[in-house]
Motif scaffolding. Structure first.
Motif, PDB file in Angstrom:
ATOM      1  N   HIS A  47      10.441   2.114  21.498  1.00  0.00           N
ATOM      2  CA  HIS A  47      11.340   1.474  22.465  1.00  0.00           C
ATOM      3  C   HIS A  47      10.890   0.056  22.813  1.00  0.00           C
ATOM      4  CE1 HIS A  47      13.504   5.239  23.243  1.00  0.00           C
ATOM      5  NE2 HIS A  47      12.329   5.824  23.215  1.00  0.00           N
ATOM      6  N   GLY A  48      10.219  -0.622  21.860  1.00  0.00           N
ATOM      7  CA  GLY A  48       9.743  -1.980  22.106  1.00  0.00           C
ATOM      8  C   GLY A  48       8.509  -2.040  22.994  1.00  0.00           C
ATOM      9  N   GLU A  49       7.888  -0.897  23.252  1.00  0.00           N
ATOM     10  CA  GLU A  49       6.693  -0.822  24.105  1.00  0.00           C
ATOM     11  C   GLU A  49       5.522  -0.304  23.286  1.00  0.00           C
ATOM     12  OE1 GLU A  49       6.614  -1.986  27.211  1.00  0.00           O
ATOM     13  OE2 GLU A  49       8.746  -2.412  27.200  1.00  0.00           O
ATOM     14  N   ARG A  50       4.305  -0.491  23.834  1.00  0.00           N
ATOM     15  CA  ARG A  50       3.098  -0.068  23.119  1.00  0.00           C
ATOM     16  C   ARG A  50       2.169   0.736  24.027  1.00  0.00           C
ATOM     17  NH1 ARG A  50       1.100  -5.829  21.365  1.00  0.00           N
ATOM     18  NH2 ARG A  50       1.749  -6.123  23.502  1.00  0.00           N
ATOM     19  N   VAL A  51       1.520   1.712  23.416  1.00  0.00           N
ATOM     20  CA  VAL A  51       0.427   2.453  24.037  1.00  0.00           C
ATOM     21  C   VAL A  51      -0.764   2.249  23.115  1.00  0.00           C
ATOM     22  CG1 VAL A  51      -0.454   4.741  24.663  1.00  0.00           C
ATOM     23  CG2 VAL A  51       1.947   4.161  25.109  1.00  0.00           C
ATOM     24  N   VAL A  52      -1.918   1.910  23.674  1.00  0.00           N
ATOM     25  CA  VAL A  52      -3.105   1.641  22.861  1.00  0.00           C
ATOM     26  C   VAL A  52      -4.241   2.579  23.244  1.00  0.00           C
ATOM     27  CG1 VAL A  52      -2.491  -0.767  22.419  1.00  0.00           C
ATOM     28  CG2 VAL A  52      -3.881  -0.228  24.393  1.00  0.00           C
TER      29      VAL A  52
END
Length: 107
Positions: A58-63
């Motif tokens: 969804h255009g987001e990131r989790v790192v």
């Protein structure tokens, strides 16, 4: 080979609602020593680092950093809203027990 954690669409949607990606931030999920059960999760908005595993949706990131990755193999990162509040949660199949608040666990 270790399976990276999964991120639910609800967690990515919440990151979009708060504008994390628009600010150049990602949700960092890390594991540290401490807490009432031996390990604890650290969840915060942060800029991605070079050695992070990046999960996108969804255009987001989790790192997740390379040290925390083995502790989070196969885990699910979600966002929940309850009467007592809203928060990101982690369902970790590697944890043998966890505390009542959900931020501390043992293996």
């Amino acid at each position: 080979m270790q399976l990276p954690p999964k991120v639910t669409p609800r967690a990515f949607e919440r990151l979009a609602e708060i504008g994390a990606g628009a600010q150049g931030q990602a949700l960092r999920v890390a594991v540290e020593g401490g807490g009432c059960s031996g390990f604890q999760y650290e969840i915060k908005l942060d800029a991605p680092a070079e050695d992070d595993v990046v999960l996108e949706g969804h255009g987001e990131r989790v790192v997740v950093d390379s040290i925390s990755l083995p502790f989070l193999a196969g885990a699910t990162i979600d966002f929940t809203e309850e009467l007592i509040g809203a928060r990101f949660t982690i369902d970790n199949p590697n944890a043998s027990s966890s505390c009542g608040c959900g931020t501390s666990f043992s293996m």
